[in-house]
Design a protein around this motif. Structure first.
Motif, PDB file in Angstrom:
ATOM      1  N   ARG A 117       0.831  -1.202   0.000  1.00 25.54           N
ATOM      2  CA  ARG A 117       0.000   0.000   0.000  1.00 25.54           C
ATOM      3  C   ARG A 117       0.870   1.259   0.000  1.00 25.54           C
ATOM      4  NH1 ARG A 117      -3.418   2.329   5.049  1.00 25.54           N
ATOM      5  NH2 ARG A 117      -4.555   3.952   3.949  1.00 25.54           N
ATOM      6  N   GLN A 119       3.965   1.602  -1.128  1.00 25.30           N
ATOM      7  CA  GLN A 119       4.613   1.758  -2.422  1.00 25.30           C
ATOM      8  C   GLN A 119       3.646   2.357  -3.449  1.00 25.30           C
ATOM      9  OE1 GLN A 119       7.752   1.346  -3.255  1.00 25.30           O
ATOM     10  NE2 GLN A 119       7.430   1.848  -5.404  1.00 25.30           N
ATOM     11  N   ALA A 120       2.413   1.889  -3.435  1.00 24.61           N
ATOM     12  CA  ALA A 120       1.412   2.413  -4.377  1.00 24.61           C
ATOM     13  C   ALA A 120       1.160   3.896  -4.122  1.00 24.61           C
ATOM     14  CB  ALA A 120       0.119   1.610  -4.250  1.00 24.61           C
ATOM     15  N   TRP A 121       1.093   4.284  -2.851  1.00 24.49           N
ATOM     16  CA  TRP A 121       0.846   5.689  -2.511  1.00 24.49           C
ATOM     17  C   TRP A 121       2.028   6.562  -2.937  1.00 24.49           C
ATOM     18  CZ3 TRP A 121       2.663   9.503   0.979  1.00 24.49           C
ATOM     19  CH2 TRP A 121       1.797  10.585   1.174  1.00 24.49           C
ATOM     20  N   GLU A 123       4.118   5.980  -5.358  1.00 26.84           N
ATOM     21  CA  GLU A 123       4.107   6.070  -6.820  1.00 26.84           C
ATOM     22  C   GLU A 123       3.050   7.062  -7.295  1.00 26.84           C
ATOM     23  OE1 GLU A 123       3.586   2.089  -8.198  1.00 26.84           O
ATOM     24  OE2 GLU A 123       5.702   1.543  -7.873  1.00 26.84           O
TER      25      GLU A 123
END
Length: 368
Positions: A117, A119-121, A123
């Motif tokens: 989560r 890492q997605a944020w 990015e």
């Protein structure tokens, strides 16, 4: 080869010595933190901030909070780290010796895990990250309130971190080793790019090697530990009354075998003290039940809002329910909970330690 077996008393004494809580008190802050591997930070100051209370419990009244501040902000012999996981549950803040930074930087650079989560944020907020780094590079060290929120995607949470985008970004970049806490103004951290806070020329140890070194250091600081906490460090050992295998620091085992006498003392422990951090060990080895009750409704507390575990010799014998009322100038003692009835000498030693704590805080003792 047979696995050594320790009595509970011997296991406790190994643990107490490893945490520098026996009668052989340390005198200097940095060597103490190097042995403990960390001082936990927590803003709760019902008695005193956690790191200060932990240091005082070992060093005694010659320790002053400004010693810690100087080590972090001037000498840079300690650095602040927050342990993060990939889902960003509330991180544990701690101070570690800067000499150990080389053992953490590789793991920090690899965080967070791909697909997580966090890492997605990050990015989704790539430009926000660049904005923060550019501002800190140009103007740091600065407070978080001086950093504009340019997040493209807000941080979503059901807790207090919801939409706290600047705070989240700073925490995550710090966990990655890109920025660092430079100091504090009151309780507010100032932030800067890491290269201006961390020493130059650090020989980073690859994570595969660093983990083993960290595990060994953690075991030295605990003396005896569950394998879940220290991996394969040290040697296996059995402990009286426990069905599990434990790990023991070989040097501590050798010292025990040498017949070196144990001399204990009385100490008031922070609820965040590492002697009691592993509640499984606390229960199985010390036969001591403890829970920090500050998050419980007052009516459901057994020992108090911020009760301090009481160490006497090699045993945890009770809890001190006290608060520091600085406006009134008193250390207000609501109760001393005795797990088993104190002897006269135990009660006298506990009373003396309460008086020493009040004196260190600059307060008078007031009993309910």
């Amino acid at each position: 080869m047979a696995v050594p077996r320790l009595s509970r008393a011997d296991a406790r004494r190994i643990a107490v010595r490893a945490q520098r809580l026996d009668a052989d008190r340390p005198t200097e802050l940095l060597p103490l933190v190097e042995q403990l591997t960390l001082l936990q930070l927590d803003p709760t100051a019902a008695i005193a901030p956690a790191a200060d209370l932990i240091a005082w419990t070992r060093i005694g009244s010659s320790y002053r909070p400004e010693h810690l501040q100087r080590a972090v902000e001037v000498d840079r012999t300690l650095f602040e780290q927050k342990a993060q996981d990939d889902e960003s549950t509330p991180p544990i803040a701690m101070l570690r010796p800067t000499s150990a930074l080389r053992l953490h930087l590789d793991a920090m650079s690899r965080w967070p895990s791909a697909g997580s989560r966090v890492q997605a944020w990050l990015e989704a907020n790539a430009q926000f990250r660049l904005d923060v780094l550019a501002l800190l590079s140009a103007e740091g060290p600065i407070l978080s309130r001086d950093i504009p929120d340019t997040a493209a995607a807000p941080w979503e949470s059901t807790g207090w971190t919801h939409n706290q985008n600047v705070t989240r970004m700073l925490e995550f970049l710090s966990a990655r080793g890109e920025i660092a806490t430079a100091g504090r103004i009151g309780r507010q951290r100032t932030w800067d790019i890491a290269e201006r806070v961390y020493p130059s020329g650090i020989a980073v140890v690859p994570e595969e090697e660093a983990k083993g070194i960290r595990d060994a250091a953690r075991l030295r600081s605990q003396g005896v530990s569950r394998a879940a906490m220290v991996g394969d460090a040290g040697e296996p050992v059995e402990i009286e009354g426990s069905s599990r295998l434990w790990r023991v620091d070989p040097a501590a085992l050798d010292a025990l075998g040498s017949g070196r006498a144990f001399t204990g003392r009385t100490a008031l422990l922070s609820p965040f003290d590492r002697l009691i951090h592993d509640r499984v060990r606390t229960l199985e080895v010390f036969e001591f039940e403890y829970l920090l009750e500050m998050y419980k409704p007052a009516a459901k507390r057994r020992w108090g809002y911020f009760a301090l575990p009481i160490l006497h010799g090699d045993s945890l014998v009770g809890k001190l329910d006290a608060t520091a009322d600085r406006k009134a100038g008193v250390l207000r003692v609501a109760a001393v909970h005795e797990d088993t009835p104190f002897t006269r000498s135990t009660r006298s030693a506990v009373d003396a330690e309460i008086a020493d704590l009040a004196d260190w805080l600059g307060l008078a003792v007031e009993r309910a």
